[in-house]
Design a protein around this motif. Structure first.
Motif: not given
Length: 237
Positions: A198, A201-202, A234-235
């Protein structure tokens, strides 16, 4: 000078718990509750050096007999609780047949039973003042659990149900109760080891989540939020 209000953070680790403590310490006296005394002591020293007013209370939240003593000390040293931030969590992975009964019970004790017991300790004082906030750290498992969440999913569902019951009961009496669905991985050492692929930003920033808790705790009563989702941009959901 008016006395500071009091915030209690239950479940103080290296991620969100520490971020909550730092954020609320800017304006509140804070009680830090967790099992690891050394972690608590280091964070309390940091907050004190920054001008805050902390106390560290090592305790095992799965032990019902320890909980009254936590809040007796808070009342004695800081005063009655104005904001309870329940962040204690146990997150085992396992499908039904991979999950031991003891794991199921302990996960429930940390996530739901501890929340119930801590809430019972602070609500009488809040009712006496006609105000207060109780905020629970939830997870995706409380709304959409994975097959490997045989213990964690039911525990978070129980916590979420408790939050809804309390909101309907206590909201009209001035106490704001909310459940925060943390939908994604939090940027913290445990996650880095578990998911090394990861990128930053994740993941959710602990400080950013803490800012959402701060907002909830200070909402105008005419526009309270009972459930809040926070997730990285981004999720998928």
């Amino acid at each position: 000078m008016a006395e500071k209000k009091v915030a209690v953070v239950v479940g103080v680790g290296a991620g969100l718990g520490a971020a909550l403590a730092r954020r609320f310490a800017n304006a509140y006296s804070v009680a830090l509750v967790a099992r690891k005394a050394d972690t608590l002591a280091a964070l309390a020293q940091e907050i004190k050096a920054a001008g805050g007013d902390p106390i560290a209370i090592p305790a095992d939240i799965t032990r019902a007999d320890e909980i009254p003593g936590i809040f007796e000390r808070v009342r004695r040293e800081l005063g009655p609780t104005d904001v309870l931030l329940y962040n204690a969590a146990m997150r085992p992975f396992g499908r039904l047949m991979e999950t031991k009964p003891s794991t199921f019970e302990n996960t429930w004790r940390v996530n739901a039973f501890g929340a119930f017991l801590c809430a019972r300790e602070v609500v009488p004082d809040m009712l006496g003042k006609g105000r207060g906030a109780i905020l629970f750290t939830g997870a995706t498992a409380g709304t959409r659990p994975f097959a490997t969440s045989a213990a964690f999913g039911p525990a978070k569902f129980a916590m979420r149900g408790l939050a809804q019951v309390m909101a309907r009961d206590l909201g009209p009496q001035g106490i704001h109760v909310a459940y925060v669905n943390v939908d994604g991985a939090i940027d913290m050492p445990f996650i880095h080891k578990l998911r090394p692929e990861l990128k930053q930003e994740d993941m959710l920033s602990p400080a950013a989540i803490a800012e959402s808790f701060w907002h909830l705790a200070h909402q105008d009563p005419s526009a309270w939020t009972q459930e809040l989702d926070v997730r990285p941009f981004k999720e998928k959901f």
